[in-house]
Design a protein around this motif. Structure first.
Motif, PDB file in Angstrom:
ATOM      1  N   GLU A  20     -31.440  -0.286 -42.426  1.00 26.96           N
ATOM      2  CA  GLU A  20     -30.863   1.018 -42.736  1.00 26.96           C
ATOM      3  C   GLU A  20     -29.423   0.784 -43.178  1.00 26.96           C
ATOM      4  O   GLU A  20     -28.851  -0.281 -42.933  1.00 26.96           O
ATOM      5  CB  GLU A  20     -30.898   1.956 -41.521  1.00 26.96           C
ATOM      6  N   ASN A  34     -32.641   5.187 -45.254  1.00 23.42           N
ATOM      7  CA  ASN A  34     -33.646   4.666 -44.341  1.00 23.42           C
ATOM      8  C   ASN A  34     -34.173   3.338 -44.891  1.00 23.42           C
ATOM      9  O   ASN A  34     -33.755   2.881 -45.962  1.00 23.42           O
ATOM     10  CB  ASN A  34     -34.776   5.679 -44.163  1.00 23.42           C
ATOM     11  N   ASN A  89     -37.429  12.543 -48.861  1.00 24.20           N
ATOM     12  CA  ASN A  89     -38.324  11.435 -48.549  1.00 24.20           C
ATOM     13  C   ASN A  89     -39.408  11.324 -49.617  1.00 24.20           C
ATOM     14  O   ASN A  89     -40.214  12.241 -49.801  1.00 24.20           O
ATOM     15  CB  ASN A  89     -38.971  11.656 -47.177  1.00 24.20           C
ATOM     16  N   TRP A 144     -34.082  10.436 -37.458  1.00 25.39           N
ATOM     17  CA  TRP A 144     -33.997   8.998 -37.725  1.00 25.39           C
ATOM     18  C   TRP A 144     -32.578   8.516 -38.001  1.00 25.39           C
ATOM     19  O   TRP A 144     -32.204   7.404 -37.633  1.00 25.39           O
ATOM     20  CB  TRP A 144     -34.906   8.613 -38.895  1.00 25.39           C
ATOM     21  N   LYS A 145     -31.771   9.380 -38.633  1.00 25.97           N
ATOM     22  CA  LYS A 145     -30.417   8.946 -39.018  1.00 25.97           C
ATOM     23  C   LYS A 145     -29.516   8.726 -37.807  1.00 25.97           C
ATOM     24  O   LYS A 145     -28.512   8.009 -37.890  1.00 25.97           O
ATOM     25  CB  LYS A 145     -29.776   9.943 -39.976  1.00 25.97           C
ATOM     26  N   TRP A 166     -39.732   0.707 -40.469  1.00 28.18           N
ATOM     27  CA  TRP A 166     -38.535   0.606 -39.632  1.00 28.18           C
ATOM     28  C   TRP A 166     -38.425  -0.742 -38.926  1.00 28.18           C
ATOM     29  O   TRP A 166     -37.331  -1.263 -38.732  1.00 28.18           O
ATOM     30  CB  TRP A 166     -38.551   1.705 -38.573  1.00 28.18           C
TER      31      TRP A 166
END
Length: 220
Positions: A20, A34, A89, A144-145, A166
């Motif tokens: 990331e 991401n 996304n 997620w951030k 990830w």
């Protein structure tokens, strides 16, 4: 993370699986990239607009500048920004999701613009050329951030698709049915994927076998 000058005045930044990155553009806009995402952006914004190109998933906190709209080109769709925070996304094949946290954005596809309001999601179907808008709980789309993982009645297949990017792992299933097990949770993204998988095993009838960077999923 790889960064280099693709053309005069432009940078290309790309993250790999398991990576990331955060950056601040020349106008003060903050971008969170991401895993498996690339962003093409000018070294300095000029002219009457601020335009970037995205492939993957990113969260934007756009600096307000009414004289220069901020524009994100992603796949065959454009997000026109009016000073705001939002997530885009395009990691799902043929689909682009845009979730608005605050402010206002316009989703432009096939020469038509649809205005999003806060806590709304726009789904662009490339094959059909249609944009669908719905009200959502934004938490699961932007957590997620901040290093969190929030999922609400999500299929195990969709969950593991995210985790494969990830954590840079490959996932295999004992049968297709196990992909359709649905889970809900709100948890911190640990450094090791084993912690997440242990939690999944506690709340479902699935089990995971880890072999190096490969995960095999089956029913218990």
């Amino acid at each position: 993370v790889q960064e280099n000058a693709e053309a005069v005045g432009y940078n290309m930044l790309a993250t790999d699986r398991g990576g990331e990155y955060q950056l601040v553009l020349s106008d003060g806009t903050r971008v969170f990239l991401n895993a498996v995402t690339s962003l093409k952006y000018p070294v300095v914004f000029g002219g009457g607009e601020r335009r970037v190109e995205l492939d993957g998933e990113a969260y934007f906190e756009v600096s307000k500048d009414e004289s220069r709209p901020f524009i994100v080109n992603v796949e065959q769709m454009t997000v026109k920004v009016y000073g705001t925070k939002f997530n885009v996304n395009s990691q799902m094949k043929g689909i682009v999701e845009t979730v608005l946290v605050e402010g206002r954005v316009g989703i432009i596809a096939d020469d038509k613009e649809i205005i999003l309001l806060p806590k709304q999601k726009a789904v662009y179907d490339q094959e059909k050329g249609d944009v669908y808008v719905q009200n959502v709980d934004i938490t699961s789309y932007v957590a997620w951030k901040d290093g969190n993982f929030v999922f609400d009645n999500a299929s195990l297949g969709a969950i593991m698709d995210k985790l494969s990017l990830w954590y840079d792992v490959d996932v295999f299933y004992g049968n297709d049915e196990v992909r359709n097990v649905h889970l809900s949770g709100d948890m911190v993204r640990y450094k090791e994927i084993q912690n997440l998988l242990y939690f999944f095993e506690q709340i479902s009838d699935v089990k995971f076998e880890i072999k190096g960077r490969t995960i095999v999923v089956n029913y218990k």
